[in-house]
Motif scaffolding. Structure first.
Motif, PDB file in Angstrom:
ATOM      1  N   SER A 185       4.544 -13.265  -0.689  1.00  0.00           N
ATOM      2  CA  SER A 185       4.301 -11.783  -0.467  1.00  0.00           C
ATOM      3  C   SER A 185       2.507 -12.728   0.355  1.00  0.00           C
ATOM      4  O   SER A 185       1.774 -12.074   1.374  1.00  0.00           O
ATOM      5  CB  SER A 185       3.876 -11.197  -1.146  1.00  0.00           C
ATOM      6  N   ASP A 189       1.217 -11.980   3.572  1.00  0.00           N
ATOM      7  CA  ASP A 189       0.301 -10.757   4.276  1.00  0.00           C
ATOM      8  C   ASP A 189      -1.045 -10.773   4.948  1.00  0.00           C
ATOM      9  O   ASP A 189      -1.287 -10.004   5.377  1.00  0.00           O
ATOM     10  CB  ASP A 189      -0.541 -10.305   1.872  1.00  0.00           C
ATOM     11  N   ARG A 193      -1.364  -7.694   7.151  1.00  0.00           N
ATOM     12  CA  ARG A 193      -2.192  -6.200   6.902  1.00  0.00           C
ATOM     13  C   ARG A 193      -2.287  -5.331   7.520  1.00  0.00           C
ATOM     14  O   ARG A 193      -2.825  -4.027   7.518  1.00  0.00           O
ATOM     15  CB  ARG A 193      -3.566  -7.291   6.004  1.00  0.00           C
ATOM     16  N   TYR A 196       0.299  -3.260   6.376  1.00  0.00           N
ATOM     17  CA  TYR A 196      -0.246  -2.167   5.700  1.00  0.00           C
ATOM     18  C   TYR A 196      -1.409  -1.269   5.664  1.00  0.00           C
ATOM     19  O   TYR A 196      -0.926  -0.227   4.612  1.00  0.00           O
ATOM     20  CB  TYR A 196      -0.406  -3.669   4.130  1.00  0.00           C
ATOM     21  N   ASP A 197      -2.304  -1.664   6.145  1.00  0.00           N
ATOM     22  CA  ASP A 197      -3.062  -0.247   6.481  1.00  0.00           C
ATOM     23  C   ASP A 197      -3.107   0.562   7.119  1.00  0.00           C
ATOM     24  O   ASP A 197      -3.404   1.839   6.712  1.00  0.00           O
ATOM     25  CB  ASP A 197      -4.474  -1.416   7.884  1.00  0.00           C
ATOM     26  N   HIS A 200      -0.385   2.781   4.612  1.00  0.00           N
ATOM     27  CA  HIS A 200      -1.624   3.523   3.865  1.00  0.00           C
ATOM     28  C   HIS A 200      -2.577   4.675   3.823  1.00  0.00           C
ATOM     29  O   HIS A 200      -2.765   5.533   3.098  1.00  0.00           O
ATOM     30  CB  HIS A 200      -2.623   2.654   2.919  1.00  0.00           C
ATOM     31  N   ILE A 208       4.131   3.340  -2.650  1.00  0.00           N
ATOM     32  CA  ILE A 208       4.381   2.142  -1.103  1.00  0.00           C
ATOM     33  C   ILE A 208       4.983   1.072  -2.039  1.00  0.00           C
ATOM     34  O   ILE A 208       6.269   1.044  -0.980  1.00  0.00           O
ATOM     35  CB  ILE A 208       2.972   1.659  -0.298  1.00  0.00           C
ATOM     36  N   VAL A 219       8.264  -5.035   5.065  1.00  0.00           N
ATOM     37  CA  VAL A 219       7.471  -5.989   5.694  1.00  0.00           C
ATOM     38  C   VAL A 219       7.567  -7.280   5.863  1.00  0.00           C
ATOM     39  O   VAL A 219       6.961  -7.829   4.712  1.00  0.00           O
ATOM     40  CB  VAL A 219       5.799  -5.176   5.446  1.00  0.00           C
TER      41      VAL A 219
END
Length: 333
Positions: A185, A189, A193, A196-197, A200, A208, A219
């Motif tokens: 991870s 990451d 990212r 993920y953004d 969110h 999540i 992911v």
């Protein structure tokens, strides 16, 4: 010398609509519209908007304010950018209603509603609804990835699919992450990212980790897709310009039953080592005539970040257009 025919038009705004929602704080929307159509004078008095100028331009602004009134009636907020985009659509597209584009909800989450903001974005969203594989190709800031994630979350909420899979090629690490320190991870990451953004923005943050632990949302780097068949899933490949032709073929052939694939990328931002062709650059030549596969092109006019981003994209495109073509190593597949 041709005489310009002028006219005057008065728009009566219903009492149920606050004028500030239509003209903006300190008349900022009105001033932006006047700047875009400088041949016309626009005056506001009470609940009336009066437009004076050349007949064609007055007709254009009549149509614009009619569309803005429709948008306001839906409860959507109008800002300078929305007014300018609406005007651009009316000038450049036949038989298009800006209100129809700007009020089509995709997803409501965390107190905000996600919608397409340009005609090309709306065509992109519609293509995702109507095709199994969709390619969204365009510059940074055009909403390619963001809208794809919104459609994935919508499909999950509507129980049309059982999981979301988000992937990118980790080009900076050469798809070989083992030499990097940390857990898997921690290694991947930084490359994932942006995905993920987007998540969110659309899902409660505390949900999540649970969705990822259960496998409902995955992911992962593109290399981890190899050898799999992805059924009943919404799969997004981001930054696809950094795939080789072999990687693109590998990804597309992961498609399983009941799944949708969206591939996004910018063919002007390829980070592959010199001489390696981008899988995204050639895929339309290969799949352009295949049914149930759609290619959507977005441009600098579809940039929905700071308005300066669109100008930057246009300036780079002009510069790139006059640069000599670098030699390409032939692809042997």
């Amino acid at each position: 010398m041709t005489n310009v025919v002028t006219t005057s038009s008065t728009i009566i705004v219903p009492a149920s609509i606050q004028m500030i929602s239509l003209v903006g704080s300190s008349d900022e929307i009105l001033r932006a519209v006047e700047a875009s159509v400088p041949s016309c004078d626009i005056m506001v008095r009470g609940n009336e908007i009066t437009i004076d100028g050349p007949t064609d331009d007055v007709a254009l602004l009549d149509q614009l304010f009619a569309e803005l009134l429709i948008i306001v009636r839906t409860g959507a907020l109008i800002n300078v950018e929305a007014a300018e985009r609406s005007l651009h659509m009316l000038r450049n597209e036949a038989n298009v209603s800006p209100a129809g584009v700007l009020t089509a909800d995709i997803l409501s989450s965390r107190g905000r509603t996600i919608r397409a903001k340009t005609l090309n974005q709306k065509k992109y969203v519609d293509a995702i609804d109507n095709n199994t594989i969709v390619f969204g190709i365009g510059p940074a800031g055009t909403g390619k990835t963001y809208l794809a994630v919104a459609k994935a979350v919508q499909a999950l909420q509507n129980k049309e699919i059982s999981r979301i899979i988000l992937t990118r090629p980790a080009v900076e690490a050469g798809e070989r992450l083992g030499f990097l320190p940390g857990t898997l991870s921690e290694k991947i990451d930084p490359y994932l990212r942006p995905l993920y953004d987007a998540l969110h923005d659309m899902i409660e943050p505390e949900k999540i980790p649970r969705l990822m632990t259960s496998g409902t949302i995955e992911v992962a780097p593109l290399a981890y897709m190899r050898g799999r068949t992805l059924n009943d899933a919404f799969i997004i490949l981001d930054e696809a310009q950094n795939t080789t032709p072999e990687q693109m073929k590998m990804f597309l052939t992961r498609l399983g039953f009941g799944s949708t694939m969206v591939v996004t990328g910018d063919t002007t931002q390829v980070d592959l080592p010199g001489g390696i062709r981008s899988g995204l650059s050639i895929v339309q030549e290969i799949l352009g005539d295949v049914d149930d596969v759609a290619f959507c092109k977005l441009t600098s006019h579809d940039v929905v970040r700071h308005r300066l981003v669109g100008r930057i994209v246009e300036a780079y495109a002009k510069w790139d257009a006059v640069q000599p073509e670098p030699p390409k190593r032939p692809f042997r597949g």
